[in-house]
Design an enzyme around this catalytic site. Structure first.
Site, short mmCIF file in Angstrom:
data_model
loop_
_atom_site.label_atom_id
_atom_site.label_comp_id
_atom_site.label_asym_id
_atom_site.label_seq_id
_atom_site.Cartn_x
_atom_site.Cartn_y
_atom_site.Cartn_z
N CYS A 91 31.07 36.78 47.55
CA CYS A 91 29.63 36.58 46.30
C CYS A 91 29.36 35.72 47.51
O CYS A 91 27.80 34.36 47.45
CB CYS A 91 29.81 37.22 45.22
SG CYS A 91 31.48 36.00 44.83
N PRO B 82 44.48 27.63 29.45
CA PRO B 82 44.21 29.18 31.10
C PRO B 82 44.70 29.90 31.03
O PRO B 82 46.53 30.05 31.68
CB PRO B 82 44.26 27.96 31.96
CG PRO B 82 44.65 26.54 31.87
CD PRO B 82 45.27 26.56 30.35
N ASN C 72 25.62 35.72 41.73
CA ASN C 72 26.81 37.09 42.24
C ASN C 72 27.09 38.44 41.99
O ASN C 72 27.93 38.71 42.83
CB ASN C 72 27.97 35.79 42.17
CG ASN C 72 28.29 35.70 40.34
OD1 ASN C 72 27.07 35.21 39.68
ND2 ASN C 72 29.41 36.73 40.09
N SER D 174 33.71 50.41 34.36
CA SER D 174 34.08 49.24 33.05
C SER D 174 34.10 47.48 33.94
O SER D 174 33.37 46.80 32.34
CB SER D 174 35.08 49.81 32.77
OG SER D 174 36.45 49.40 33.30
N HIS E 62 25.36 32.04 41.44
CA HIS E 62 26.57 31.19 42.25
C HIS E 62 25.61 30.13 43.12
O HIS E 62 24.66 30.60 43.67
CB HIS E 62 27.68 31.78 43.45
CG HIS E 62 28.96 32.52 42.72
ND1 HIS E 62 29.11 33.10 41.48
CD2 HIS E 62 29.65 32.96 43.88
CE1 HIS E 62 30.17 33.30 41.97
NE2 HIS E 62 30.86 33.43 42.98
N ARG F 79 34.60 26.00 41.00
CA ARG F 79 34.85 26.52 40.46
C ARG F 79 34.34 25.67 39.49
O ARG F 79 34.78 24.72 38.73
CB ARG F 79 36.12 27.72 39.52
CG ARG F 79 35.62 28.56 38.88
CD ARG F 79 34.87 29.50 38.89
NE ARG F 79 35.76 30.18 39.63
CZ ARG F 79 35.44 31.70 40.34
NH1 ARG F 79 34.08 31.67 40.57
NH2 ARG F 79 36.33 32.06 41.48
N LYS G 121 37.41 32.86 53.19
CA LYS G 121 36.63 34.49 52.95
C LYS G 121 35.54 34.06 53.40
O LYS G 121 34.50 34.53 54.40
CB LYS G 121 36.60 34.69 51.70
CG LYS G 121 37.59 35.09 51.10
CD LYS G 121 37.59 36.19 49.70
CE LYS G 121 39.07 36.52 48.97
NZ LYS G 121 39.12 37.43 47.71
N ARG H 293 37.88 43.83 54.41
CA ARG H 293 36.58 43.21 55.04
C ARG H 293 37.23 42.68 56.25
O ARG H 293 35.96 42.48 57.34
CB ARG H 293 36.19 41.89 54.34
CG ARG H 293 35.77 42.30 53.15
CD ARG H 293 35.04 41.31 52.19
NE ARG H 293 34.63 41.51 50.88
CZ ARG H 293 34.58 40.71 49.94
NH1 ARG H 293 35.52 39.66 49.97
NH2 ARG H 293 34.82 41.07 48.85
N1 LIG Z 1 32.04 39.49 40.24
C1 LIG Z 1 31.59 39.38 41.04
O1 LIG Z 1 30.84 38.42 41.37
C2 LIG Z 1 32.02 40.11 43.09
C3 LIG Z 1 31.34 39.89 43.58
C4 LIG Z 1 31.53 40.18 44.30
C5 LIG Z 1 32.65 40.55 44.74
N2 LIG Z 1 33.74 41.01 43.40
C6 LIG Z 1 35.07 42.44 44.39
O2 LIG Z 1 34.49 43.30 43.22
C7 LIG Z 1 35.96 43.33 42.47
C8 LIG Z 1 35.90 43.54 40.76
O3 LIG Z 1 35.08 42.43 40.60
P1 LIG Z 1 34.90 42.49 39.02
O4 LIG Z 1 34.67 41.49 38.69
O5 LIG Z 1 33.60 43.41 38.73
O6 LIG Z 1 36.72 42.43 38.02
P2 LIG Z 1 36.30 42.80 36.65
O7 LIG Z 1 35.68 42.63 35.74
O8 LIG Z 1 38.26 42.80 36.33
O9 LIG Z 1 36.75 44.73 37.09
C9 LIG Z 1 37.38 45.53 37.45
C10 LIG Z 1 37.57 47.06 37.44
O10 LIG Z 1 38.90 47.63 38.19
C11 LIG Z 1 39.11 48.78 37.11
N3 LIG Z 1 40.34 47.97 37.51
C12 LIG Z 1 41.70 48.00 36.80
N4 LIG Z 1 42.41 48.98 37.57
C13 LIG Z 1 42.70 49.77 37.54
C14 LIG Z 1 42.64 51.23 37.99
N5 LIG Z 1 44.31 51.54 38.41
N6 LIG Z 1 42.30 52.36 38.56
C15 LIG Z 1 41.00 52.45 38.82
N7 LIG Z 1 39.54 51.46 37.95
C16 LIG Z 1 40.65 49.50 37.72
C17 LIG Z 1 39.01 48.00 35.71
O11 LIG Z 1 39.22 49.03 34.72
P3 LIG Z 1 38.90 48.60 32.96
O12 LIG Z 1 37.96 48.46 32.33
O13 LIG Z 1 40.30 50.31 32.34
O14 LIG Z 1 40.57 47.63 33.46
C18 LIG Z 1 37.18 47.46 36.20
O15 LIG Z 1 36.92 48.95 35.81
C19 LIG Z 1 36.91 43.15 42.80
O16 LIG Z 1 37.74 43.04 43.93
C20 LIG Z 1 36.33 41.74 43.47
O17 LIG Z 1 36.69 40.25 44.15
C21 LIG Z 1 33.03 41.00 42.44
#
Ligand SMILES: NC(=O)c1ccc[n+]([C@@H]2O[C@H](COP(=O)([O-])OP(=O)(O)OC[C@H]3O[C@@H](n4cnc5c(N)ncnc54)[C@H](OP(=O)(O)O)[C@@H]3O)[C@@H](O)[C@H]2O)c1
Length: 323
Positions: free
Chosen positions: A128, A179, A305, A12, A237, A230, A208, A99
């Site tokens: 990213c 914030p 990203n 999600s 990005h 940011r 990182k 990683r």
């Molecule tokens: N965003 C980027 O551009 C990017 C790029 C590279 C890597 N990443 C990495 O990818 C990961 C996800 O990033 P995101 O940006 O997608 O974050 P996000 O939008 O905050 O999504 C987090 C996801 O984790 C789920 N979650 C939270 N607690 C959980 C639990 N206890 N069990 C199962 N699922 C759980 C959430 O579910 P709910 O909706 O139910 O809360 C949601 O689906 C992070 O580690 C981030 O550092 C992100």
């Protein structure tokens, strides 16, 4: 490609949603698809290829899965990835948790897919910001060698997940809001901090970028200096990159190397912005400039990203594993 029984954990979130988009666009052959999220999402479902698939709470390891893509925080990956691996499921993890583990390949397929050979059911997907600059850096390193790199990033809020996007949007509507996600106001602002600072003064993202560039290029001693910033951009990005090459070269030789590199587009004229590349798979590189014959050169790189910086890179890895 083989039929895969796939689980997407964190389906999600922003990376999870983009994963589902890319799986459909690229028509990845799936025998089954299970979607997991936190207990907050129980009762919700997501659309996939004309079907509604329920979001399941992550309270047990699925019995019949070949692979799982974890789009979750470090904490969730730390707890659950070992359980999936123990059940024989091959995991591609988006978090930073594994990683730097020497036993875990950190992969951008155009650069180092050879490291997948000895995977032990776990592959990490890179950060990213590192992903945005690594294709042009690998091209230059292969052609003439890299001695020193200076990377300054301009990172969109979607890099911090759904809550950060909501924070930017609500502050744009109401600039007085305090914030919650970020250390400073993000609307109409920029700040040189992505994650907490360590004792050496680097913020988490800067550490990182340094470590992941070194690991993926297999250059543990490479000199890498970075400032991660940011910016109030929703998706995409950007990075201003300065390199010192290992031997004297010129723009023409570097252009040939950049044009040959798969996964990226080198453009001699003009430049791209995050707004123009959001939703695209490639990294766009432009504004290559430097000494007529020498070792110092600069360029501009921009990429989505959520795509090459996350979801689509992981699906490229999945395709390599199950080809
Ligand atoms: N965003 C980027 O551009 C990017 C790029 C590279 C890597 N990443 C990495 O990818 C990961 C996800 O990033 P995101 O940006 O997608 O974050 P996000 O939008 O905050 O999504 C987090 C996801 O984790 C789920 N979650 C939270 N607690 C959980 C639990 N206890 N069990 C199962 N699922 C759980 C959430 O579910 P709910 O909706 O139910 O809360 C949601 O689906 C992070 O580690 C981030 O550092 C992100």
């Amino acid at each position: 490609m083989k039929l895969i029984r796939l689980a997407v954990v964190g389906a999600s979130g922003l990376v999870g949603q983009t994963t589902l988009e890319v799986l459909q666009e690229w028509q990845i052959p799936l025998a089954a698809l299970r979607l997991f999220a936190s207990s907050n999402s129980v009762g919700r479902d997501m659309e996939f290829a004309g079907h509604r698939i329920p979001l399941e709470p992550l309270d047990q390891v699925p019995k019949e899965a070949d692979a799982a893509i974890f789009c979750t925080s470090r904490e969730v990956s730390k707890l659950w990835v070992p359980r999936f691996r123990d059940a024989g499921i091959t995991v591609i993890d988006h978090s930073s948790q594994y990683r730097q583990d020497p036993d875990v390949p950190l992969v951008i397929p155009e650069i180092n897919s050879h490291t997948l050979v000895n995977h032990k059911h776990l592959i990490s997907n890179p950060n990213c910001s590192a992903s945005i600059v690594l294709l042009p850096l690998a091209a230059i390193d292969r052609a003439v060698g890299l001695h020193r790199i200076i990377v300054d990033t301009y990172q969109s809020v979607s890099g911090s997940g759904l809550d950060a996007v909501a924070e930017l949007e609500s502050q744009l509507a109401n600039p007085g809001l305090q914030p919650q996600v970020y250390p400073k106001q993000i609307a109409h602002n920029v700040f040189p901090q992505v994650g907490p600072f360590d004792s050496s003064g680097l913020c988490d993202e800067e550490r990182k970028v340094v470590d992941e560039i070194r690991k993926i290029l297999e250059r543990p001693q490479l000199l890498v200096y970075t400032t991660t910033v940011r910016v109030p951009v929703r998706v995409g990005h950007s990075a201003a990159v300065t390199v010192e090459t290992a031997r004297a070269t010129n723009r023409q030789e570097l252009e040939i190397a950049l044009l040959k590199m798969p996964g990226m587009v080198y453009e001699r004229e003009g430049y791209r912005t995050p707004r123009e590349i959001a939703g695209k798979q490639e990294i766009f590189v432009s504004r290559l400039r430097g000494e007529e014959e020498g070792t110092w050169f600069q360029f501009w790189a921009v990429g989505d990203n959520l795509r090459k910086g996350a979801a689509s890179n992981a699906i490229q890895i999945l395709m390599e594993l199950f080809k």
